[in-house]
Enzyme design. Structure first.
Site: not given
Length: 458
Positions: A86, A163
């Site tokens: 993604e 992240e």
């Protein structure tokens, strides 16, 4: 960014209550009274499913592409590759330079984002209606022509690792949540976090990303949803001239690849103490039917049951634990049937200062026992159904929410007709059906209990 199903639903709260889906035939005739959004749908020759939801209030459109692949479809040892891809989809293609897609969206005053879940991956742009064709050109280009370099992969790998550190590793509740999910599923791939395990994320390569892309990113494995100031005829013409040029190709049977979840024979319990937690919390969950998995006819009764037990300040748990007994500062229930695999039905509560967690747990168990003994009243049932139907009505006024709803439905095993017929299906739930579903669900040996609390000072 990765999302859990609950994260997406919380972003479109007005639509959550109508995501009770069941597998069926796309496009079958609907009763007039059942229509909620009145979408129009068609399929291109290459297999791309298209849903159009007209909303002529303002001259803007939401353009979304949903791929029927998510974290639960990853190869063994490659956790996080769906989310990694993604991120890499925002790099270049053989026709456009890295970052050019986003620069064009920004230049025309639009917004964009993407998300990864267990069952799907989605990309969307919100733009003025005259920019829809351009968005289709851009999205179709990266559906077929992704181009990524080793430098892109190395840089983005560090981004996703950071992240994970910021969202999970630095948050004890998020860490505990991963442990609880892993304990909830013995074999089904929902047990693996969407973002992936750190050691496997570090090993993800350019070849891994391209292999995943070439396996799953095909028009016949995608759903295009367009909502806003547009007609189905306009969308069809634009879609055929952009996406329609991409050839279909075979994709794996992901339900077969995922396997099955073995039956749970013993209750499981997890407890964690952390110096960085200041408010203890308790929860208990059970595997529950979904739109594909298990006794799918129980999905609607269980959703109404979740509303009655824990759907806000008028729910049973809130009234009993927070208002009447003063044991908790919060409580609730959570359940959604969407998804290809086994779903979960959860109860949760956080105690007031000075209240022992064991006492709170016993109080929740008393409420479950009372439900199993006495069932729900007709008044509770009618009130819950009314609230849920109102949420469906409110969702009509939101342009992006219906687009997300239909995309999620079709990418995770449902269909158009089932979404539109939801008010009738939920209105047909009876107290007897709720009692039957509760009896099947609330089996102590099939539960997973989780407790997280502050670590006592040494």
């Amino acid at each position: 960014m990765p999302i859990r199903p609950s994260d997406l639903r919380s972003a479109i709260v007005a639509v959550v209550a109508i995501a009770v889906l069941a597998v069926g035939v796309l496009g079958r005739p609907l009763p007039t009274a059942a229509a909620v959004f009145d979408p129009e749908t068609f399929t291109l020759e290459n297999g791309l499913q298209v849903v159009v939801i007209p909303n002529r209030r303002v001259p803007v459109v939401s353009h979304m592409v949903w791929y029927k692949v998510g974290a639960a479809d990853e190869p063994a040892g490659k956790s996080g590759i769906a989310h990694f891809l993604e991120h890499l989809m925002f790099k270049g293609t053989s026709n456009r330079a890295p970052g050019e897609f986003s620069r064009i969206v920004n230049r025309v005053g639009g917004s964009e984002n993407a998300f990864t879940s267990f069952d799907y991956t989605g990309y969307y742009q919100n733009v003025a209606r005259d920019q829809l064709g351009r968005m289709m050109e851009l999205e179709a280009d990266r559906m077929a022509n992704l181009s990524i370099s080793e430098a892109d992969v190395a840089a983005e790998r560090e981004v996703i690792l950071e992240e994970r550190r910021s969202r999970t590793d630095n948050d004890p509740r998020a860490q505990f949540g991963e442990q609880v999910t892993a304990a909830t599923y013995l074999a089904y791939p929902y047990r693996i976090p969407v973002i992936g395990w750190e050691n496997e994320m570090r090993g993800l390569t350019r070849e891994d990303a391209l292999r995943f892309y070439e396996t799953w990113y095909a028009p016949n494995n995608a759903v295009l949803v367009v909502a806003g100031d547009v007609t189905a005829e306009e969308v069809r013409g634009l879609a055929e001239s952009t996406y329609g040029r991409i050839p279909a190709r075979a994709v794996p049977d992901r339900i077969a690849r995922r396997g099955i979840e073995p039956p749970q024979l013993a209750a499981r319990r997890l407890e964690m103490d952390s110096a960085r937690v200041d408010q203890p919390s308790w929860s208990r969950r059970w595997l529950a039917p979904g739109v594909v998995w298990g006794e799918t006819a129980q999905a609607a009764p269980l959703q109404v049951l979740a509303e009655i037990l824990g759907g806000g300040t008028t729910s049973r748990l809130y009234r009993r634990l927070v208002v009447e007994q003063g044991l908790a500062v919060s409580s609730g229930a959570g359940y959604s049937p969407d998804g290809l695999g086994p779903q979960t039905f959860a109860l949760y509560a956080s105690p007031r200062d000075g209240v022992d967690l064991k006492r709170l747990e016993a109080a929740v168990e008393d409420e479950v026992a009372r439900l199993l003994r006495d069932g729900v009243t007709e008044e509770e049932l009618a009130s819950a159904v009314t609230r849920m139907k109102r949420q469906a009505v409110f969702a009509r006024d939101d342009m992006l929410a219906p687009a997300r709803l239909f995309g999620e439905a079709m990418a995770a095993g449902g269909g158009i007709a089932e979404v539109e017929e939801w008010p009738e299906r939920i209105g047909a739930v009876t107290a007897a059906r709720i009692a039957e579903a509760a009896k099947t669900l609330f089996v102590p040996e099939r539960s997973v209990t989780a407790v997280i609390r502050p670590k006592p000072a040494s």
